[in-house]
Design a protein around this motif. Structure first.
Motif, short mmCIF file in Angstrom:
data_model
loop_
_atom_site.label_atom_id
_atom_site.label_comp_id
_atom_site.label_asym_id
_atom_site.label_seq_id
_atom_site.Cartn_x
_atom_site.Cartn_y
_atom_site.Cartn_z
N GLY A 672 0.80 -1.22 0.00
CA GLY A 672 0.00 0.00 0.00
C GLY A 672 0.83 1.27 0.00
N SER A 792 -1.14 4.16 4.61
CA SER A 792 -2.35 3.59 4.01
C SER A 792 -2.91 2.52 4.94
CB SER A 792 -2.00 2.98 2.66
OG SER A 792 -1.19 1.83 2.83
N LEU A 794 -3.26 -0.57 4.46
CA LEU A 794 -2.45 -1.78 4.39
C LEU A 794 -1.21 -1.70 5.29
CD1 LEU A 794 -2.57 -2.62 0.56
CD2 LEU A 794 -3.76 -3.80 2.43
#
Length: 925
Positions: A672, A792, A794
């Protein structure tokens, strides 16, 4: 008809009368004409400026005796009394003498109006007289000269940073090397092709190689300590460094400086250096044309500051006759005695790399017409450098081939650095407007070799030297600028506007196959009838097939610096188009306001608009108040967008193979990592200047906030464990294909705030039979990360990897928060004495291990130089840098590692090589 003839007669007579009493002439110094000098008539409002040929013309209303005055900043004013008869045209010549004390105050940076004293600028500008410093100071490279004279500037010779060992990244106000813009003669200079990926100052950034410009070519350096992106474009967040090239003629200056280190850790005299410089200028025309040429040669030897190797060197695998079945038992002491070796035979060169190089530079102006001239400047620099990696000891079975190196080996990284630059332009006047049309080209090419090395996966067939690939960056900038001064608008209005187009190109060139391939990898394509796996040799396979005696798989690629893979091949370009306007209004002679606005569009991420407003009020000749507010930006470099490679990095006492992946790679998508965008900044400054007789003061406070600052992340890794997630397994396989165990990226991850105060005091006075000049300067600065990390979804739970502790320290605490210097320069008859004390404040050692966190206390470094004029043209200078042989605090044992890195090479204060002594012989005629 008679009335018409009468009118023509009257007008003709008036015209003749206007031409009747005329004073014309030229203004020059000892070598060339002077453009923009002010010529005035005493007692009258009549005033003109010299044109592009240094000429002027005054038309007088009546015959008589007049006093004509000529002035130009940096020169002593000159007056002449002239008697002009009726209908006479008088021709004069004014030859101005340069005033060294005034020239050191001249500033052209930060304004597109006329040059002014640094005490009158609305933003702080330091003026560094390179010619004066190179006569007495121990330092010979531009980076090191500025490091010891400008408190807000930081740069040091680095070690264990591959090609960066030969570039020395520089910081202004504690910010990154890519957050300061470098100009030469007011034109944007290109950056290097090398990105700093090791754990040093400027980690993850791309700076400008200041050492590629020889000091013999430099007249002075101006350092603008304020945000200036609205005036000059990307990168000018921390400030701007403008290098003014020499323009003198009919004078030959040359020097040879030799020296070396003689401190307590030196091997007698080590790290020997030699620098030879020459500069000569010739007049090309009688109207001020000139060609100034400079050259230099540099020689630098290794210097190392390490302790004997502490770790295991030999195990019973290296001498299995001692044991029936090797188990990895340490037999170092016995084996060293058997082979006649000692632990000192197994340490790297940590301190100063080897370097050989030469440079040629030129600067030229040629008048081509009335009020028009062509100018050109540029240079060529080549440096061949050799740095070392960590020693590969015999016990490192997977990284060595015992039949080639039975005693292990010390890998060496050879850097061939070629730097080219050329600028060409024409400037003059179109009507009442000054115009400047120019094109500047710059290119930096770095080619790498790894020698005294091995690709262990090739076993005995491995070569010992490898072509490892390299980097290539080129930049072409075209500018069209207009400016005009409106004398009758209030107390003067200067209007400037212009256009800029910049094209950039970045290449990563792969090395030879053997430099990066793991020949022991294979791909499992199934099983045979007996159930055994069917393996096909494939460098990208995830199954090892070649194993060292201890059962571990051999490493692939050249040890020390793995070559650049053909998968890393990069060929990227972009262009930017900019338009700016700059208005400087003198409401009164005391009150000035300067406003600038700049629009810039990049082909790879879009547009940005930035502005600046600065003002100063001169209460008297003794006190001036100034301040500024600006917004700025820095476009992510092509290097940050596209760099991808595998390198060996040293982290907390161990080295790992770390892969850097671009933001559009599969690994980045799995984690990410977002695409890069520009950094944006907001800057505030407020200060004052004071001129009290022989004392001159400047004090300026500042605040710089940067959003979406680009960082170089920490080390992400995957896993092939049975319980690992599919994401981690895929990451593991992708890293293995790149011969890496960890992955790093560039990302807009943080916001920072930098605040501080700069102060400068200068004093000059006759003392005894000589002249004393004293300079006291200091800075207090602090950078801190503010707001949340931009991660992010992720990356949730991995924020401490995204921005690891070592990276945080490199941003916040790796440059001195307090730095100050006091310089005394005394000249008397044929003698010159130079004494300087510089205080480098505390810094912190970057680390991700809590037990290794360490604050390195401040130190005072003393420089001394004594010069004597043997003849009118020949001068000898003797002296030393760090005359008292001061060193930084020693690293904790955990940070030193087994290789014995005694002093911090990642946290630059003043270096750790000890006392440097030098001799300089200078010839001037």
């Amino acid at each position: 008809m008679k009335k018409i003839y009468a009118l023509i007669f009257i007008l003709t007579g008036l015209a003749f009368q206007l031409e009747a009493q005329t004073i014309r002439g030229v203004v020059k110094d000892t070598g060339q004409t002077i453009i923009g000098a002010t010529v005035s008539v005493a007692g009258q409002k009549q005033r003109v400026g010299t044109d592009a040929n240094g000429r002027f013309e005054l038309r007088l209303t009546a015959p008589g005796t007049y006093q004509i005055s000529v002035s130009y900043i940096g020169y002593q004013s000159l007056q002449k009394t002239v008697t002009v008869a009726a209908d006479e045209i008088k021709e004069l010549e004014f030859i101005l003498s340069a005033d060294a004390t005034l020239l050191s105050d001249v500033v052209v940076l930060g304004s597109r109006s006329a040059p002014r004293s640094y005490l009158d600028t609305p933003v702080p500008v330091d003026v560094v007289d390179i010619k004066r410093l190179t006569q007495s100071a121990p330092q010979i490279s531009l980076n090191q000269i500025l490091n010891f004279v400008a408190p807000s500037f930081t740069s040091n010779v680095l070690s264990l940073t591959d090609a960066t060992d030969h570039i020395d990244p520089a910081s202004l106000r504690g910010l990154g090397p890519d957050q300061v813009l470098v100009l030469v003669n007011g034109k944007r200079r290109h950056t290097t092709s090398v990105i700093n990926i090791n754990g040093s100052l400027g980690k993850g950034s791309v700076g400008t190689d200041l050492n590629a410009i020889p000091t013999s070519a430099i007249k002075r350096v101006e350092i603008l300590r304020d945000g200036a992106a609205a005036q000059y474009g990307s990168d000018a967040i921390a400030g701007v460094i403008n290098i003014i090239l020499n323009d003198n003629v009919n004078q030959l200056t040359s020097s040879v400086t030799t020296g070396g280190f003689t401190g307590k850790h030196a091997d007698g005299l080590d790290g020997e250096t030699v620098q030879a410089n020459v500069n000569y200028g010739v007049a090309l025309t009688e109207k001020g044309g000139f060609l100034n040429l400079s050259g230099s040669f540099d020689y630098r030897n290794f210097a190392s500051r390490t302790t004997p190797y502490r770790g295991v060197i030999y195990t019973d695998y290296n001498n299995p006759t001692l044991y029936p079945t090797p188990k990895g038992v340490d037999i170092t002491n016995a084996e060293l005695a058997l082979r006649g070796q000692s632990r000192e035979d197994f340490v790297p060169n940590i301190g100063q790399s080897r370097n050989r190089g030469g440079t040629m530079f030129f600067n030229s102006v040629i008048p081509v017409a009335h009020e028009a001239e062509i100018y050109a400047f540029g240079g060529l620099n080549y440096r061949n450098g050799t740095s070392t990696a960590f020693y590969r000891t015999p016990r490192q079975l997977t990284q060595n081939v015992a039949t080639i190196y039975p005693n292990g080996f010390l890998p060496q990284i050879v850097t061939n650095n070629l730097d080219q630059s050329f600028a060409l332009g024409i400037r003059g006047k179109l009507g009442q407007w000054k115009t400047d049309f120019s094109n500047s080209f710059g290119r930096n090419v770095v080619e790498l070799q790894t020698i005294n090395s091995v690709n262990a996966s090739m076993l005995a067939a491995s070569p010992t030297s490898f072509e490892s690939g390299g980097y290539d960056f080129a930049q072409n900038t075209t500018n069209l600028d207009f400016s005009r001064f409106f004398e009758n608008t209030l107390s003067g209005l200067n209007v400037a506007f212009g256009l800029e187009n910049r094209i950039e190109h970045y290449q990563i060139n792969p090395g030879e196959e053997a430099s990066y391939v793991n020949y022991g990898n294979a791909l499992n394509v199934g099983t045979d009838a007996t159930g055994k796996p069917i393996l096909i040799p494939d460098p990208k396979g995830n199954v090892p097939t070649r194993f060292a005696p201890n059962g571990a798989a051999f490493s692939g690629g050249a040890q020390g610096f793995p070559g650049i893979s053909k998968d890393n091949l990069t060929n990227a370009s972009r262009n930017s188009i900019a338009a700016y306007a700059d208005v400087e209004l003198n409401f009164t002679e005391k009150f000035l306001v300067d406003g600038a606005l700049r629009f810039e569009n990049y082909s790879d991420f879009g547009s940005t608009v930035n502005g600046k407003i600065a003002s100063r009020y001169k209460f008297s000749d003794m006190f001036l108040l100034r301040g500024a507010f600006s917004t700025g930006f820095r476009a992510p470099s092509l290097h940050q967008r596209y760099f991808n490679a595998t390198s060996t990095v040293f982290i907390d006492g161990a080295f790992v193979e770390s892969g850097t992946f671009s933001n559009d790679s599969r690994v980045a998508q799995l984690l990410g990592i977002p695409k890069l965008k520009e950094e944006t900044s907001t800057s505030y400054s407020l200060g004052f200047t004071s001129n009290i007789g022989k004392f001159k003061f400047t004090v300026d406070g500042y605040l710089i906030e940067i959003k979406n600052r680009v960082i170089y992340t920490g080390q992400f890794s995957g896993s092939n464990a049975a319980t690992a997630s599919p994401q981690d397994k895929e990451i593991y396989n992708l890293l293995r294909q790149a011969n890496a165990t960890t992955a790093r990226f560039f990302a807009n991850a943080i916001d920072t705030r930098t605040k501080g105060i700069d102060a400068v005091v200068t004093y000059s006075t006759p003392l005894g039979l000589g002249v004393l000049r004293a300079d006291l300067a200091g800075t207090v600065t602090k950078t801190e990360i503010i707001n949340d990390i931009h991660a992010s979804p992720l990356l949730v739970g991995k924020e401490n990897i995204y921005l690891d502790n070592a990276s945080r320290i490199l941003i916040e605490r790796v440059t001195p928060r307090l730095k100050a210097n006091l310089t005394l320069d005394y000249s008397v008859k044929d003698w010159n004495m130079f004494l300087r004390n510089v205080y480098f404040g505390k810094v912190s050692q970057p680390t991700n291990v809590v037990a290794n966190e360490q604050e390195l206390t401040g130190r005072v470094i003393t420089d001394l130089g004594v010069g004597y004029n043997l003849t009118k043209s020949l001068k000898i200078t003797l002296g030393a840098n760090n005359i008292f042989d001061v060193y930084p605090a020693q690293l904790l044992l955990g940070s030193q590692g087994t290789s014995g890195i005694l002093y911090p090479n990642q946290a630059p204060q003043f270096g750790f090589l000890g006392r440097y002594v030098f001799t300089r012989l200078a010839l001037n005629f």
